[in-house]
Design a protein around this motif. Structure first.
Motif, PDB file in Angstrom:
ATOM      1  N   LEU A 187       0.829  -1.207   0.000  1.00 52.92           N
ATOM      2  CA  LEU A 187       0.000   0.000   0.000  1.00 52.92           C
ATOM      3  C   LEU A 187       0.862   1.256   0.000  1.00 52.92           C
ATOM      4  O   LEU A 187       0.569   2.230  -0.709  1.00 52.92           O
ATOM      5  CB  LEU A 187      -0.916   0.011   1.227  1.00 52.92           C
ATOM      6  N   GLY A 188       1.924   1.234   0.786  1.00 54.43           N
ATOM      7  CA  GLY A 188       2.796   2.407   0.872  1.00 54.43           C
ATOM      8  C   GLY A 188       3.463   2.729  -0.445  1.00 54.43           C
ATOM      9  O   GLY A 188       3.580   3.894  -0.827  1.00 54.43           O
ATOM     10  N   ILE A 189       3.893   1.696  -1.177  1.00 50.59           N
ATOM     11  CA  ILE A 189       4.529   1.912  -2.476  1.00 50.59           C
ATOM     12  C   ILE A 189       3.559   2.561  -3.448  1.00 50.59           C
ATOM     13  O   ILE A 189       3.891   3.548  -4.130  1.00 50.59           O
ATOM     14  CB  ILE A 189       5.042   0.574  -3.045  1.00 50.59           C
ATOM     15  N   ILE A 190       2.355   2.012  -3.530  1.00 51.31           N
ATOM     16  CA  ILE A 190       1.376   2.497  -4.510  1.00 51.31           C
ATOM     17  C   ILE A 190       0.850   3.880  -4.129  1.00 51.31           C
ATOM     18  O   ILE A 190       0.885   4.826  -4.934  1.00 51.31           O
ATOM     19  CB  ILE A 190       0.227   1.494  -4.654  1.00 51.31           C
ATOM     20  N   LEU A 191       0.354   4.008  -2.894  1.00 52.72           N
ATOM     21  CA  LEU A 191      -0.229   5.288  -2.483  1.00 52.72           C
ATOM     22  C   LEU A 191       0.840   6.368  -2.351  1.00 52.72           C
ATOM     23  O   LEU A 191       0.643   7.508  -2.793  1.00 52.72           O
ATOM     24  CB  LEU A 191      -0.969   5.117  -1.157  1.00 52.72           C
ATOM     25  N   GLY A 192       1.965   6.013  -1.734  1.00 49.13           N
ATOM     26  CA  GLY A 192       3.031   7.001  -1.576  1.00 49.13           C
ATOM     27  C   GLY A 192       3.601   7.449  -2.903  1.00 49.13           C
ATOM     28  O   GLY A 192       3.864   8.631  -3.115  1.00 49.13           O
ATOM     29  N   GLY A 193       3.788   6.499  -3.812  1.00 47.58           N
ATOM     30  CA  GLY A 193       4.316   6.849  -5.127  1.00 47.58           C
ATOM     31  C   GLY A 193       3.395   7.790  -5.879  1.00 47.58           C
ATOM     32  O   GLY A 193       3.848   8.751  -6.514  1.00 47.58           O
ATOM     33  N   ARG A 194       2.105   7.515  -5.790  1.00 45.59           N
ATOM     34  CA  ARG A 194       1.144   8.355  -6.507  1.00 45.59           C
ATOM     35  C   ARG A 194       1.013   9.743  -5.862  1.00 45.59           C
ATOM     36  O   ARG A 194       1.025  10.763  -6.556  1.00 45.59           O
ATOM     37  CB  ARG A 194      -0.216   7.658  -6.520  1.00 45.59           C
ATOM     38  N   LEU A 195       0.900   9.783  -4.546  1.00 43.24           N
ATOM     39  CA  LEU A 195       0.752  11.070  -3.866  1.00 43.24           C
ATOM     40  C   LEU A 195       2.042  11.889  -3.969  1.00 43.24           C
ATOM     41  O   LEU A 195       1.990  13.118  -4.056  1.00 43.24           O
ATOM     42  CB  LEU A 195       0.376  10.850  -2.400  1.00 43.24           C
ATOM     43  N   GLY A 196       3.173  11.200  -3.967  1.00 43.74           N
ATOM     44  CA  GLY A 196       4.447  11.902  -4.138  1.00 43.74           C
ATOM     45  C   GLY A 196       4.550  12.541  -5.509  1.00 43.74           C
ATOM     46  O   GLY A 196       5.063  13.655  -5.650  1.00 43.74           O
ATOM     47  N   TYR A 197       4.077  11.837  -6.525  1.00 42.04           N
ATOM     48  CA  TYR A 197       4.086  12.401  -7.874  1.00 42.04           C
ATOM     49  C   TYR A 197       3.196  13.641  -7.936  1.00 42.04           C
ATOM     50  O   TYR A 197       3.563  14.661  -8.529  1.00 42.04           O
ATOM     51  CB  TYR A 197       3.596  11.358  -8.875  1.00 42.04           C
ATOM     52  N   ALA A 198       2.028  13.558  -7.304  1.00 44.33           N
ATOM     53  CA  ALA A 198       1.117  14.707  -7.289  1.00 44.33           C
ATOM     54  C   ALA A 198       1.741  15.900  -6.582  1.00 44.33           C
ATOM     55  O   ALA A 198       1.531  17.053  -6.971  1.00 44.33           O
ATOM     56  CB  ALA A 198      -0.194  14.318  -6.608  1.00 44.33           C
ATOM     57  N   THR A 199       2.540  15.642  -5.540  1.00 50.50           N
ATOM     58  CA  THR A 199       3.131  16.713  -4.743  1.00 50.50           C
ATOM     59  C   THR A 199       4.362  17.320  -5.395  1.00 50.50           C
ATOM     60  O   THR A 199       4.498  18.548  -5.481  1.00 50.50           O
ATOM     61  CB  THR A 199       3.509  16.175  -3.345  1.00 50.50           C
ATOM     62  N   PHE A 200       5.269  16.463  -5.880  1.00 47.22           N
ATOM     63  CA  PHE A 200       6.565  16.936  -6.360  1.00 47.22           C
ATOM     64  C   PHE A 200       6.585  17.277  -7.850  1.00 47.22           C
ATOM     65  O   PHE A 200       7.400  18.092  -8.288  1.00 47.22           O
ATOM     66  CB  PHE A 200       7.649  15.888  -6.089  1.00 47.22           C
ATOM     67  N   TYR A 201       5.706  16.677  -8.639  1.00 47.50           N
ATOM     68  CA  TYR A 201       5.840  16.767 -10.090  1.00 47.50           C
ATOM     69  C   TYR A 201       4.635  17.371 -10.803  1.00 47.50           C
ATOM     70  O   TYR A 201       4.588  17.390 -12.031  1.00 47.50           O
ATOM     71  CB  TYR A 201       6.142  15.379 -10.676  1.00 47.50           C
ATOM     72  N   THR A 202       3.645  17.836 -10.062  1.00 51.64           N
ATOM     73  CA  THR A 202       2.528  18.545 -10.686  1.00 51.64           C
ATOM     74  C   THR A 202       2.278  19.842  -9.921  1.00 51.64           C
ATOM     75  O   THR A 202       2.625  19.965  -8.745  1.00 51.64           O
ATOM     76  CB  THR A 202       1.232  17.704 -10.683  1.00 51.64           C
ATOM     77  N   GLY A 203       1.660  20.806 -10.605  1.00 52.17           N
ATOM     78  CA  GLY A 203       1.400  22.091  -9.981  1.00 52.17           C
ATOM     79  C   GLY A 203       2.653  22.939  -9.894  1.00 52.17           C
ATOM     80  O   GLY A 203       3.690  22.613 -10.462  1.00 52.17           O
ATOM     81  N   GLY A 204       2.571  24.030  -9.178  1.00 53.36           N
ATOM     82  CA  GLY A 204       3.725  24.917  -9.010  1.00 53.36           C
ATOM     83  C   GLY A 204       4.210  25.464 -10.332  1.00 53.36           C
ATOM     84  O   GLY A 204       3.439  26.007 -11.127  1.00 53.36           O
ATOM     85  N   ASP A 205       5.521  25.319 -10.603  1.00 49.93           N
ATOM     86  CA  ASP A 205       6.111  25.825 -11.841  1.00 49.93           C
ATOM     87  C   ASP A 205       5.994  24.842 -13.002  1.00 49.93           C
ATOM     88  O   ASP A 205       6.475  25.114 -14.096  1.00 49.93           O
ATOM     89  CB  ASP A 205       7.602  26.150 -11.614  1.00 49.93           C
TER      90      ASP A 205
END
Length: 303
Positions: free
Chosen positions: A80-98
Motif C-alpha cells: 500500500l505504501g509503495i502504490i499510495l506514496g508513489g502516486r501522492l508523491g508524484y502529485a506533490t513533487f511533479y505537478t502544480g507549481g512551476d
C-alpha cells in the motif's frame, strides 16, 4: 590497406544508434480483448513477492527482530505504501507549481487513475517508511532494525521496475553527446536523436549494484547486529545512484526549466538529504557497540 588503416577507418565511422522499436519489445505479456497484463504491473508484483520471500528467509537467521506474522503485515502495508506514496508523491513533487501539469491535488479523481502513469520514487519511499512505522509501533518492534531488514529486499523491486520502464520505452535518457556511444538508442516519441538508455543505468545502479552490496552485507557479515547500518548503507547507495543517473536521465518535461534554473533536477535535489541521512546513520551505527546477540535484540512480541 593495412589492418591498422582498416581499424582507423572503422573507428572514424559514426556508430549507428540502436532503434528501440527494432528490439521487438511490447509493454504487455498478453492481451485478452481490451485487457492487457502489463510488464510494469508484473515488475511491481515480482519485486514485492521476491522481497517478501527473501525477508522470510532472513528472519530465520539468528538475530531477527521480527517474526513471520510481522513479515506478513509488512508485505501488505508496504505494498500500500509503495502504490499510495508513489502516486501522492508524484502529485506533490511533479505537478502544480512551476510545472506545466495542473496540480493533481486540485483534481482528486486523477489520483486514482494509475493507468495514466506518474509514480514518484521519493513518494514511494515515504509510503514504505510510514508502513514500517505503523507495523513496528503496533507490534512493539524496533523500527530501525525492521528497516534494516526491509532495506535488503528493496533493490529487487527497484531493478524490476526500471527494467519494465525500458520495456515500455518510457523515461528515456538525455540526448547523447558522443555519437559513437555503442548503446545510444532512439526511443519512440522521443524525437530522432539518440539518447542514453537511462532506465538500464538505473536498473544496474539502483537495483543490481545494491543487491550485490546488500545481500553479502547481510549474509556474510554481522552488519545486522549494528542497528541502522544496513538501512544507512542502502539509503546512501540508492541516493548516490539516483543522483548519478539523473545526469543521464531526461528531466520530466514539466520540470525541465526548473532543472535549467537550479543546475540540478528535482530528483537530485530530493536525493541530497537522503545521502546526508544515510551517512549519519552509518556513522552512528559504527560508533555504537555491536548487539551482543540476536535473542537480546528481539522484541518480546516477536518471540
Amino acid at each position: 590497406m593495412s589492418l591498422i588503416q582498416l581499424a582507423a577507418a572503422a573507428a572514424a565511422q559514426v556508430h549507428e544508434p540502436i532503434h528501440w522499436v527494432d528490439l521487438g519489445l511490447k509493454n504487455y505479456l498478453f492481451r485478452i480483448g481490451s485487457f492487457e497484463l502489463r510488464w510494469y504491473s508484473l515488475a511491481y508484483l515480482a519485486g514485492i513477492l521476491l522481497g517478501y520471500w527473501h525477508l522470510s528467509r532472513m528472519i530465520k537467521a539468528p538475530g531477527a527482530p521480527l517474526a513471520q506474522r510481522h513479515a506478513d503485515d509488512l508485505f501488505f502495508y508496504c505494498t500500500l505504501g509503495i502504490i499510495l506514496g508513489g502516486r501522492l508523491g508524484y502529485a506533490t513533487f511533479y505537478t502544480g507549481g512551476d510545472s506545466d501539469i495542473p496540480s493533481m491535488w486540485l483534481h482528486p479523481t486523477e489520483l486514482v487513475q494509475l493507468w495514466h502513469g506518474g509514480m514518484s520514487f521519493h513518494g514511494g519511499l515515504i509510503g514504505v517508511l510510514l508502513a514500517l512505522l505503523w507495523v513496528s509501533w503496533r507490534n512493539g518492534l524496533n523500527f530501525v532494525r525492521v528497516a534494516d531488514y526491509i532495506s535488503v529486499c528493496v533493490p529487487f523491486g527497484m531493478m524490476f521496475g526500471r527494467l519494465a520502464n525500458f520495456v515500455n520505452g518510457e523515461l528515456w535518457g538525455r540526448v547523447v553527446t558522443d555519437p559513437n556511444l555503442p548503446w545510444a538508442m532512439i526511443f519512440p516519441d522521443a524525437g530522432p536523436l539518440p539518447r542514453h538508455p537511462s532506465q538500464l543505468y538505473e536498473a544496474g545502479l539502483e537495483g543490481l549494484m545494491m543487491i550485490i552490496i546488500m545481500l553479502p552485507l547481510f549474509w556474510k557479515t554481522r552488519a545486522r547486529f549494528r542497528p541502522g547500518l544496513l538501512v544507512g548503507v542502502f539509503t546512501t547507495g540508492i541516493a548516490c545512484a539516483r543522483f548519478i543517473v539523473e545526469f543521464f536521465r531526461e528531466p520530466d518535461a514539466q520540470l525541465a526549466e526548473f532543472a535549467r534554473n537550479t543546475g540540478l533536477s528535482m530528483g537530485q535535489w530530493l536525493t541530497i538529504p537522503l545521502i546526508a541521512l544515510g551517512l549519519v546513520m552509518i556513522a552512528r551505527a559504527l560508533m555504537k557497540p555491536e548487539l551482543a546477540s540476536g535473542g537480546a535484540a528481539m522484541a518480546p512480541s516477536a518471540a
